[in-house]
Design a protein around this motif. Structure first.
Motif, PDB file in Angstrom:
ATOM      1  N   GLU A 120      33.194  -7.899  96.808  1.00  0.00           N
ATOM      2  CA  GLU A 120      33.368  -6.669  96.036  1.00  0.00           C
ATOM      3  C   GLU A 120      34.724  -6.658  95.324  1.00  0.00           C
ATOM      4  N   ILE A 121      35.788  -7.055  96.031  1.00  0.00           N
ATOM      5  CA  ILE A 121      37.125  -7.108  95.435  1.00  0.00           C
ATOM      6  C   ILE A 121      37.169  -8.166  94.342  1.00  0.00           C
ATOM      7  N   PHE A 122      36.561  -9.317  94.605  1.00  0.00           N
ATOM      8  CA  PHE A 122      36.550 -10.384  93.600  1.00  0.00           C
ATOM      9  C   PHE A 122      35.879  -9.909  92.313  1.00  0.00           C
ATOM     10  N   LEU A 123      34.760  -9.199  92.460  1.00  0.00           N
ATOM     11  CA  LEU A 123      34.047  -8.717  91.274  1.00  0.00           C
ATOM     12  C   LEU A 123      34.862  -7.665  90.525  1.00  0.00           C
ATOM     13  N   LYS A 124      35.697  -6.899  91.257  1.00  0.00           N
ATOM     14  CA  LYS A 124      36.550  -5.915  90.591  1.00  0.00           C
ATOM     15  C   LYS A 124      37.687  -6.579  89.821  1.00  0.00           C
ATOM     16  N   THR A 125      38.204  -7.678  90.363  1.00  0.00           N
ATOM     17  CA  THR A 125      39.302  -8.373  89.666  1.00  0.00           C
ATOM     18  C   THR A 125      38.783  -9.313  88.585  1.00  0.00           C
ATOM     19  N   LEU A 126      37.515  -9.699  88.675  1.00  0.00           N
ATOM     20  CA  LEU A 126      36.967 -10.684  87.746  1.00  0.00           C
ATOM     21  C   LEU A 126      37.125 -10.288  86.274  1.00  0.00           C
ATOM     22  N   PRO A 127      36.857  -9.028  85.876  1.00  0.00           N
ATOM     23  CA  PRO A 127      37.027  -8.686  84.455  1.00  0.00           C
ATOM     24  C   PRO A 127      38.449  -8.929  83.941  1.00  0.00           C
ATOM     25  N   PHE A 128      39.447  -8.707  84.780  1.00  0.00           N
ATOM     26  CA  PHE A 128      40.827  -8.950  84.353  1.00  0.00           C
ATOM     27  C   PHE A 128      41.037 -10.433  84.067  1.00  0.00           C
ATOM     28  N   SER A 138      45.400 -17.906  91.020  1.00  0.00           N
ATOM     29  CA  SER A 138      45.412 -16.491  91.424  1.00  0.00           C
ATOM     30  C   SER A 138      44.045 -15.833  91.289  1.00  0.00           C
ATOM     31  N   ILE A 139      43.126 -16.473  90.563  1.00  0.00           N
ATOM     32  CA  ILE A 139      41.756 -15.949  90.479  1.00  0.00           C
ATOM     33  C   ILE A 139      41.152 -15.852  91.874  1.00  0.00           C
ATOM     34  N   ALA A 140      41.545 -16.773  92.762  1.00  0.00           N
ATOM     35  CA  ALA A 140      41.043 -16.752  94.138  1.00  0.00           C
ATOM     36  C   ALA A 140      41.998 -16.051  95.091  1.00  0.00           C
ATOM     37  N   THR A 141      43.320 -16.241  94.897  1.00  0.00           N
ATOM     38  CA  THR A 141      44.269 -15.732  95.893  1.00  0.00           C
ATOM     39  C   THR A 141      44.511 -14.229  95.785  1.00  0.00           C
ATOM     40  N   VAL A 142      44.597 -13.694  94.572  1.00  0.00           N
ATOM     41  CA  VAL A 142      44.867 -12.264  94.419  1.00  0.00           C
ATOM     42  C   VAL A 142      43.744 -11.410  95.005  1.00  0.00           C
ATOM     43  N   PRO A 143      42.456 -11.698  94.729  1.00  0.00           N
ATOM     44  CA  PRO A 143      41.400 -10.912  95.396  1.00  0.00           C
ATOM     45  C   PRO A 143      41.468 -11.001  96.915  1.00  0.00           C
ATOM     46  N   ALA A 144      41.855 -12.177  97.449  1.00  0.00           N
ATOM     47  CA  ALA A 144      41.952 -12.315  98.903  1.00  0.00           C
ATOM     48  C   ALA A 144      43.035 -11.401  99.467  1.00  0.00           C
ATOM     49  N   VAL A 145      44.174 -11.334  98.786  1.00  0.00           N
ATOM     50  CA  VAL A 145      45.264 -10.470  99.242  1.00  0.00           C
ATOM     51  C   VAL A 145      44.866  -9.003  99.149  1.00  0.00           C
ATOM     52  N   ILE A 146      44.263  -8.608  98.037  1.00  0.00           N
ATOM     53  CA  ILE A 146      43.864  -7.208  97.861  1.00  0.00           C
ATOM     54  C   ILE A 146      42.766  -6.830  98.851  1.00  0.00           C
ATOM     55  N   HIS A 147      41.863  -7.762  99.153  1.00  0.00           N
ATOM     56  CA  HIS A 147      40.847  -7.504 100.186  1.00  0.00           C
ATOM     57  C   HIS A 147      41.504  -7.244 101.529  1.00  0.00           C
ATOM     58  N   TRP A 148      42.491  -8.050 101.864  1.00  0.00           N
ATOM     59  CA  TRP A 148      43.205  -7.876 103.140  1.00  0.00           C
ATOM     60  C   TRP A 148      43.917  -6.526 103.184  1.00  0.00           C
ATOM     61  N   ILE A 149      44.502  -6.137 102.042  1.00  0.00           N
ATOM     62  CA  ILE A 149      45.227  -4.864 101.973  1.00  0.00           C
ATOM     63  C   ILE A 149      44.270  -3.673 102.113  1.00  0.00           C
ATOM     64  N   THR A 150      43.208  -3.688 101.318  1.00  0.00           N
ATOM     65  CA  THR A 150      42.306  -2.537 101.277  1.00  0.00           C
ATOM     66  C   THR A 150      41.489  -2.396 102.565  1.00  0.00           C
ATOM     67  N   LYS A 151      41.314  -3.499 103.281  1.00  0.00           N
ATOM     68  CA  LYS A 151      40.559  -3.435 104.536  1.00  0.00           C
ATOM     69  C   LYS A 151      41.478  -3.194 105.730  1.00  0.00           C
ATOM     70  N   GLY A 152      42.765  -2.961 105.458  1.00  0.00           N
ATOM     71  CA  GLY A 152      43.687  -2.603 106.515  1.00  0.00           C
ATOM     72  C   GLY A 152      44.192  -3.776 107.324  1.00  0.00           C
TER      73      GLY A 152
END
Length: 309
Positions: free
Chosen positions: A3-11, A295-309
């Motif tokens: 879900e996070i990857f798909l949100k960052t994908l347009p950017f 960062s196409i792979a790493t940024v979504p991973a970091v944001i997923h970790w953040i948003t999931k607590g």
């Protein structure tokens, strides 16, 4: 994670579109330079002013937040500097590598993307990170390169440096917006709509410009560039997370925004600085290219970790 990857994908698709346009020659280097200038001086400045003008300035400055980000970033800066000196690089190149390792693309990529992904409350922390990067670390690398070249720092050196900081449109727009907020000046509807309309061009314009500029980058000096990209994408968010959560005990949301900002790829303006001083330009260019692609792979991973607590 998906879900996070798909949100960052347009950017990242916008960045890829710009890269394709630049690589095919449809969007030449001169067009990229003018688009970057438009975004830098007009669209992004309008966005930053509008964001800053809506903040509660009395709650914006958090000493714990500033110290946490500075501590984590300085730790990475010192590590990258030590690695460069271990490789027997001169002072100016070591300072530039340290600057590359912790300077993220907060202005052109972080401001538009993180506010969308993490919510409007991310505006204040993102602007604080951007200000620290622009004022503290850009000044640090400039002073060290000056010492390496001239052997000392003089007033004639400091005046242009101060003038460059004060005249930076991102800093000017943020300061102007904060003054507006502090004075509690009502935003006239036509002005608000004008700023919103102009600022709306910042996100697609900035991301397209990032991609188009990457088309001109070369992947030379791969070893150092991979190390610097890893430091930026992996070590920087980890060190900032450690200082924010374990040492300073920041509340989770502000810490999360700070960590997300630290996870961004190397900023494009670092290449301008490297080219201006004639220091490690190819190395910096390759680090920008590699870190942005990874960062196409790493940024979504970091944001997923953040948003999931």
């Amino acid at each position: 994670m998906l879900e996070i990857f798909l949100k960052t994908l347009p950017f990242f698709l916008l960045i890829g579109t710009g890269w394709l346009a630049g690589k095919t020659g449809f969007f030449p280097a001169q067009a990229t330079a003018w688009l970057t200038k438009f975004v830098f001086y007009f669209a992004l400045s309008a966005m930053l002013f509008r964001f800053a003008a809506t903040l509660d300035i009395d709650e914006l400055f958090d000493p714990g937040f500033v110290l946490a980000y500075l501590t984590g970033s300085l730790a990475l800066w010192a590590l990258a500097f030590a690695v460069a000196k271990w490789r027997r690089l001169p002072l100016d190149q070591a300072a530039m590598e340290a600057h590359v390792a912790m300077t993220g693309n907060t202005g052109f990529l972080g401001v538009p993307m993180l506010v969308v992904l993490l919510g409007p409350a991310a505006i204040g922390p993102v602007l604080m990170v951007l200000t620290i990067d622009l004022v503290v670390f850009s000044t640090l690398v400039t002073l060290l390169i000056t010492v390496a070249r001239q052997g000392r720092i003089t007033l004639s050196t400091l005046i242009p440096l101060a003038r460059g900081i004060v005249a930076n449109p991102m800093i000017v727009s943020m300061v102007a917006g904060l003054i507006w907020a502090k004075l509690h000046i009502p935003m006239p509807a036509p002005l608000g709509e004008f700023l919103a309309l102009l600022g709306a061009a910042a996100t697609p314009g900035a991301l397209f410009a990032i991609g188009a500029s990457l088309a001109e980058r070369s992947a030379e000096r791969l070893g150092p560039a991979i190390w610097l990209s890893t430091a930026k994408l992996v070590l920087h968010p980890l060190l900032v997370a450690a200082t924010a959560l374990l040492i300073f005990g920041l509340e989770p949301y502000a810490a999360g925004v700070m960590i997300a900002a630290a996870s961004l790829p190397v900023a494009g303006n670092v290449y301008i600085l490297a080219q201006h001083f004639g220091v490690a330009a190819h190395r910096v260019s390759a680090a920008i290219l590699i870190s942005t692609a990874a960062s196409i792979a790493t940024v979504p991973a970091v944001i997923h970790w953040i948003t999931k607590g």
